[in-house]
Design a protein around this motif. Structure first.
Motif: not given
Length: 248
Positions: A32-55
């Protein structure tokens, strides 16, 4: 950082956090925070075992994960065949192409224990954002956390995953000789077998918690403008989430 995220601990961490964190809620919150700011491409730092990546992958979004631990990334890649991950240090990384939004999740800022660590990280984030890109991250609030640890010298977390019961006993030492609101954290990890605790791993780290004023100043010095400050309760500790915009 000690061995928490390497070797067999990567799998133990993954199992425990499946029950600590509601990743559907976590994804909705950050997306929601990304979309509020019109984010298209996202980098997650501390992505760990990919639980957010899955979504992110399930919603066919332009996602890239970065983590310090090769063992965590190996699990993430196995779990998310269509997502991209890179091993790297948040204090010094360079993407092939800037992204619109960069996240630091899971209170990974706690491992930035020196002012130089923070400034280098914020500088790297700045360089890898597009113009007007947004920087979204969380941190543990020192003003609430330090009194909490003094009143609760041992903090116990229990989790059950794939019919295995886990316990983590955390000990926080608010050593006044350390600078910058740093704490020494030790933890013992157990499984429960036939009603008895069996230790599976020990860990030790020096971590840092922050005041909101500190973070505001670090962002100002690194050319970010704060768009939103969110007081957020998470599975264990009170945190703040910051949404900041890169400025020229």
């Amino acid at each position: 950082m000690a061995n928490l995220y390497d070797g067999k601990m990567a799998a133990i961490y993954d199992a425990m956090y499946q029950t600590f964190v509601n990743y559907d809620e976590e994804y909705t919150f950050y997306n929601n925070l990304i979309q509020e700011n019109n984010g298209a491409a996202t980098l997650e730092i501390g992505s760990g075992t990919g639980n957010l990546a899955k979504r992110f992958e399930a919603n066919k979004q332009n996602y890239l994960g970065l983590d310090y631990s090769a063992d965590m990334i190996a699990i993430a890649k196995q779990r998310n065949k269509n997502s991209s991950f890179i091993q790297g240090d948040m204090r010094d990384f360079k993407l092939d192409k800037p992204v619109d939004s960069i996240l630091i999740t899971g209170r990974s800022t706690s491992y930035l224990i020196s002012n130089d660590d923070i400034n280098r990280t914020f500088e790297s984030v700045y360089k890898n954002l597009t113009q007007d890109g947004v920087f979204i991250f969380d941190f543990i609030d020192a003003n609430r956390f330090i009194p909490f640890t003094k009143n609760n010298p041992v903090i116990v977390h229990e989790a059950e995953f794939e019919n295995i019961n886990y316990i983590r006993e955390s000990h926080w030492d608010t050593n006044n000789s350390l600078e910058n609101f740093m704490l020494e954290w030790t933890a013992q990890y157990y499984t429960i077998i036939n009603g008895e605790k069996e230790i599976i791993e020990n860990d030790f780290s020096t971590v840092r918690v922050f005041t909101l004023n500190e973070i505001e100043l670090f962002l100002y010095l690194n050319n970010f403008e704060i768009l939103k400050t969110i007081d957020r309760k998470t599975y264990a500790y009170d945190t703040y989430v910051i949404v900041a915009k890169k400025i020229s």
